[in-house]
Enzyme design. Structure first.
Site, PDB file in Angstrom:
ATOM      1  N   SER A   1       0.832  -1.199   0.000  1.00 13.67           N
ATOM      2  CA  SER A   1       0.000   0.000   0.000  1.00 13.67           C
ATOM      3  C   SER A   1       0.875   1.260   0.000  1.00 13.67           C
ATOM      4  O   SER A   1       1.699   1.436  -0.883  1.00 13.67           O
ATOM      5  CB  SER A   1      -0.957  -0.043   1.202  1.00 13.67           C
ATOM      6  OG  SER A   1      -1.945   0.952   1.100  1.00 13.67           O
TER       7      SER A   1
ATOM      8  N   GLU B   1      -9.653  -4.189  -5.947  1.00  8.85           N
ATOM      9  CA  GLU B   1      -9.307  -3.127  -4.998  1.00  8.85           C
ATOM     10  C   GLU B   1      -9.227  -1.772  -5.689  1.00  8.85           C
ATOM     11  O   GLU B   1      -9.005  -1.684  -6.902  1.00  8.85           O
ATOM     12  CB  GLU B   1      -8.008  -3.447  -4.267  1.00  8.85           C
ATOM     13  CG  GLU B   1      -6.789  -3.631  -5.149  1.00  8.85           C
ATOM     14  CD  GLU B   1      -5.566  -4.020  -4.342  1.00  8.85           C
ATOM     15  OE1 GLU B   1      -5.390  -3.490  -3.238  1.00  8.85           O
ATOM     16  OE2 GLU B   1      -4.768  -4.846  -4.818  1.00  8.85           O
TER      17      GLU B   1
ATOM     18  N   HIS C   1      -8.380  -4.596  -0.696  1.00  3.68           N
ATOM     19  CA  HIS C   1      -7.068  -4.073  -0.375  1.00  3.68           C
ATOM     20  C   HIS C   1      -6.584  -4.653   0.962  1.00  3.68           C
ATOM     21  O   HIS C   1      -7.375  -4.893   1.866  1.00  3.68           O
ATOM     22  CB  HIS C   1      -7.134  -2.547  -0.284  1.00  3.68           C
ATOM     23  CG  HIS C   1      -5.798  -1.886  -0.144  1.00  3.68           C
ATOM     24  ND1 HIS C   1      -4.849  -1.928  -1.139  1.00  3.68           N
ATOM     25  CD2 HIS C   1      -5.254  -1.174   0.871  1.00  3.68           C
ATOM     26  CE1 HIS C   1      -3.777  -1.256  -0.747  1.00  3.68           C
ATOM     27  NE2 HIS C   1      -3.994  -0.801   0.472  1.00  3.68           N
TER      28      HIS C   1
END
Length: 292
Positions: free
Chosen positions: A118, A212, A242
């Protein structure tokens, strides 16, 4: 939100034969994760996710432990400074500091791999770009798990997958991105490295799910890296939210993703699959004898 995430980490676990110890890197908290089968010269510098505002070595310890064990390398996880208290470039400075510390500890750049999920994936890419621009020796590769590389949120999947991916929707990415960027524009190449020049970077592995909101970040990064002549591999999973990488205890897809990332790392480092599995078996046998 930070406290909730820390509490959620109580339901994760370190794999058998993996240990960790804490250390201080010039005033920055870090953890050294050591699998019993780790090659002492190899290290993964891991930058955790959390939208630049959440997360810690504690929240990612189990995931990094599994990744390090599967690769057969040590891992260094740092607690970089976070927004909004510490906007850009604080996190980037901390990532570079950790890399420089590894070099001072006599780790060769060719034996270091950067990794992150991320925001940590975006930070890993920004770190590579910053090191290249400083004309420093670059790590061998980078593993980018669902990387957030466009804080302007211009990707198609931001809207297309907004009803599927509740985790990032709850975090209100627009506000958090502004907090991290601070006085800098959101499209600054070290804030949103999708907009940077990617020439001269080492091999990149990108993993993402088509369900996602950051899926378009991954596909656009692949396209731009290829156009810049960077060796890049994009691996796609389907209909996962995610941060699915962190749920290896429940999701076989997360375990599969770790295994694929480890294969990429071992290929970069030219560690044979048979050699790796043999060493894992030997260490497991020794552990069984010790228990008996």
């Amino acid at each position: 939100m930070r406290s909730l995430l820390e509490l959620m980490s109580l339901y994760t676990y370190m794999p058998w034969g993996v240990h960790f110890r804490t250390l201080d890197i010039d005033g920055m908290y870090a953890e050294w994760i050591t699998p019993s089968d780790a090659r002492p010269e190899k290290v993964v510098l891991y930058l955790h996710g959390g939208a630049y505002a959440l997360g810690s070595p504690n929240t990612h310890r189990a995931f990094v432990g599994h990744l390090a064990k599967e690769i057969g390398a040590n891992a260094l996880v740092i607690d970089y400074r976070k927004a909004p208290e510490n906007p850009f470039p604080a996190a980037l400075e901390d990532a570079v500091k950790a890399y420089e510390w590894l070099l001072r500890e006599d780790y060769l750049p060719k034996n270091i791999i950067l990794a992150g999920d991320s925001a940590g994936g975006g930070l890993s890419l920004a770190t590579l770009i910053n090191l290249r621009d400083k004309q420093m020796p670059l790590p061998a590769a980078a593993l980018l798990f669902s990387p957030w590389v466009d804080l302007t949120l211009s990707g198609e999947s931001i809207l297309k997958n907004k009803d599927n991916d509740k985790i990032l929707e709850a975090w209100e990415l627009h506000e958090i991105g502004d907090d991290y960027a601070g006085a800098y524009p959101l499209d600054h190449p070290l804030v949103s490295p999708l907009f940077a020049n990617l020439e001269g970077l080492p091999p990149l592995l990108i993993q993402a799910s088509d369900g996602e909101v950051l899926y378009s970040d991954a596909t656009r990064l692949r396209d731009k890296a290829e156009a810049a002549g960077v060796r890049v591999e994009l691996q796609i999973w389907h209909d996962l939210i995610h941060w699915w990488h962190l749920f290896g205890k429940f999701l076989p897809e997360a375990v599969e993703a770790i295994e694929e990332a480890a294969r990429f790392a071992r290929k970069v480092w030219k560690i044979g699959e048979f050699e790796h599995r043999l060493k894992l078996t030997e260490n497991q046998n020794e552990g069984d004898k010790a228990v008996a």
